[in-house]
Design an enzyme around this catalytic site. Structure first.
Site, PDB file in Angstrom:
ATOM      1  N   GLN A 102       0.876  -1.256  -0.101  1.00 21.97           N
ATOM      2  CA  GLN A 102       0.028   0.021  -0.001  1.00 21.97           C
ATOM      3  C   GLN A 102       0.764   1.249   0.042  1.00 21.97           C
ATOM      4  OE1 GLN A 102      -1.446   0.405   4.553  1.00 21.97           O
ATOM      5  NE2 GLN A 102      -1.886  -1.599   3.506  1.00 21.97           N
ATOM      6  N   HIS A 104       0.432   5.691   1.068  1.00 21.21           N
ATOM      7  CA  HIS A 104      -0.500   6.900   1.791  1.00 21.21           C
ATOM      8  C   HIS A 104      -0.215   8.174   0.819  1.00 21.21           C
ATOM      9  CE1 HIS A 104      -1.519   3.912   4.933  1.00 21.21           C
ATOM     10  NE2 HIS A 104      -0.219   3.929   5.122  1.00 21.21           N
ATOM     11  N   GLU A 121       4.028   7.927   8.824  1.00 19.36           N
ATOM     12  CA  GLU A 121       4.002   7.213   9.999  1.00 19.36           C
ATOM     13  C   GLU A 121       5.395   6.549  10.139  1.00 19.36           C
ATOM     14  OE1 GLU A 121       1.220   4.133   8.686  1.00 19.36           O
ATOM     15  OE2 GLU A 121       2.327   3.222   7.368  1.00 19.36           O
ATOM     16  N   HIS A 179       4.930   0.387   0.881  1.00 18.45           N
ATOM     17  CA  HIS A 179       5.172  -0.433   2.223  1.00 18.45           C
ATOM     18  C   HIS A 179       4.272  -1.381   2.542  1.00 18.45           C
ATOM     19  CE1 HIS A 179       2.482   2.768   3.634  1.00 18.45           C
ATOM     20  NE2 HIS A 179       2.129   1.862   4.495  1.00 18.45           N
ATOM     21  N   ARG A 199      -4.376   0.679  -1.639  1.00 24.98           N
ATOM     22  CA  ARG A 199      -3.962  -0.569  -1.336  1.00 24.98           C
ATOM     23  C   ARG A 199      -3.626  -1.025  -3.173  1.00 24.98           C
ATOM     24  NH1 ARG A 199      -8.766  -3.356   0.068  1.00 24.98           N
ATOM     25  NH2 ARG A 199      -8.261  -2.725   2.260  1.00 24.98           N
TER      26      ARG A 199
END
Length: 325
Positions: A102, A104, A121, A179, A199
């Site tokens: 996936q 972001h 993150e 990642h 995804r």
């Protein structure tokens, strides 16, 4: 009313890749017949805002309390930047099977498409089974067209970097980096307040109803950073009984604490709340000189910015993550 260290009711997510380690390792009150993959410890995500579990504010939502106490909880600079929306999402993740590959979006793209923050993150590995791996980044320079070709031929893994992992490993995952958490990994995740995930590939797995899970192929193309980076595992050093930096960016700073003796934290110097995630052991948090709150393995706590100082006293050798903005 005076503020105090705040604990919250965890929110659990049953997913096809989840397991039972959140119960077995982190002592979460979870039905072990279910595949639980995530425990949302502290959340400001709309629709999944955390409820306080301790003290006089028990049962009140985090955003409601920030709406009343504003700067006292978040800190002046943090409140001016984010308002009533709590800026971080704190999780524990149990990957009994591999998560999807996936990516972001960053702040600009997430704002444009979803009226949301982006999602940068970091991960801190608590446990990893023998041979466990995770994916972070490309293993060479990749063009957009080459990425699309590899994705369409279901060969995307051949251009991604797989990292062998063990307990204590840490990874910083900026928005735009491809990642995936691999099978057999239990980790702590600190991220921006966002639930936007694109995804890319899910190994042709089917959900409980026999359907392939949704992919976000077209949306992801513009979100990906195709640059190749070396050495994506975070290199950090731990000094006993001191805060040792693991990762820092404009969205959060995360330190690790390995405590065998008392540790005093001055809060208002940072002009931010401070979050502690207890990974090992148990500590006592002393505030207002005589007031106390306990924190055990698998628990998290938020120290409001208005508390000038807290003292952390380990009941045994303890490991914590310390997070602030």
């Amino acid at each position: 009313m005076s503020l105090y260290p705040l604990k919250f009711i965890p929110q659990f997510a049953e997913v096809l890749w989840g397991g039972i380690k959140l119960n077995k390792v982190l002592n979460k009150d979870i039905d072990t017949c279910k595949s639980i993959g995530e425990s949302w410890e502290i959340s400001g995500v709309k629709g999944k805002v955390s409820l306080i579990s301790n003290g006089k504010f028990k049962g009140i939502s985090l955003d409601t309390l920030i709406g009343v106490y504003k700067h006292e909880i978040a800190g002046d600079k943090v409140y001016e930047r984010y308002g009533n929306e709590f800026p971080l999402l704190i999780k524990f993740i149990d990957a009994n099977d591999a998560l999807s590959i996936q990516v972001h979006p960053d702040d600009a793209l997430a704002k444009e498409r979803h009226n949301s923050f982006g999602k940068t993150e970091m991960w801190y590995v608590l446990e990893a089974e023998k041979g466990a791996e995770l994916i972070s980044g490309f293993n060479k320079e990749v063009t957009r067209d080459e990425y699309i070709q590899k994705l369409e031929s279901k060969d995307i893994e051949s251009i991604l970097t797989k990292h062998s992992v063990k307990s204590g490993d840490a990874f910083f995952i900026p928005a735009g980096r491809v990642h995936a958490i691999g099978k057999g990994i239990l980790l702590a995740e600190i991220q921006q307040t966002s639930n936007v995930t694109y995804r890319l590939y899910d190994f042709d797995r089917k959900d409980a109803n026999g359907n392939l899970r949704e992919l976000h192929t077209e949306q992801a193309v513009d979100a990906i950073n195709y640059t190749y980076y070396k050495d994506l595992k975070v290199d950090y050093n731990v000094k006993p009984n001191e805060a040792s930096e693991v990762a820092s960016c404009q969205y959060f700073t995360t330190n690790i604490l390995e405590l065998s003796e008392s540790y005093i934290k001055t809060i208002n110097v940072k002009d931010s709340f401070v979050i502690y995630m207890c990974l090992e052991g148990e500590i006592e948090i002393v505030y207002y000189i005589l007031e106390k709150e306990s924190l055990k393995k698998g628990e998290c706590i938020l120290i409001p910015a208005s508390l000038n100082m807290v003292e952390l006293i380990p009941n045994e050798n303890s490991i914590l993550l310390e997070v602030y903005i």
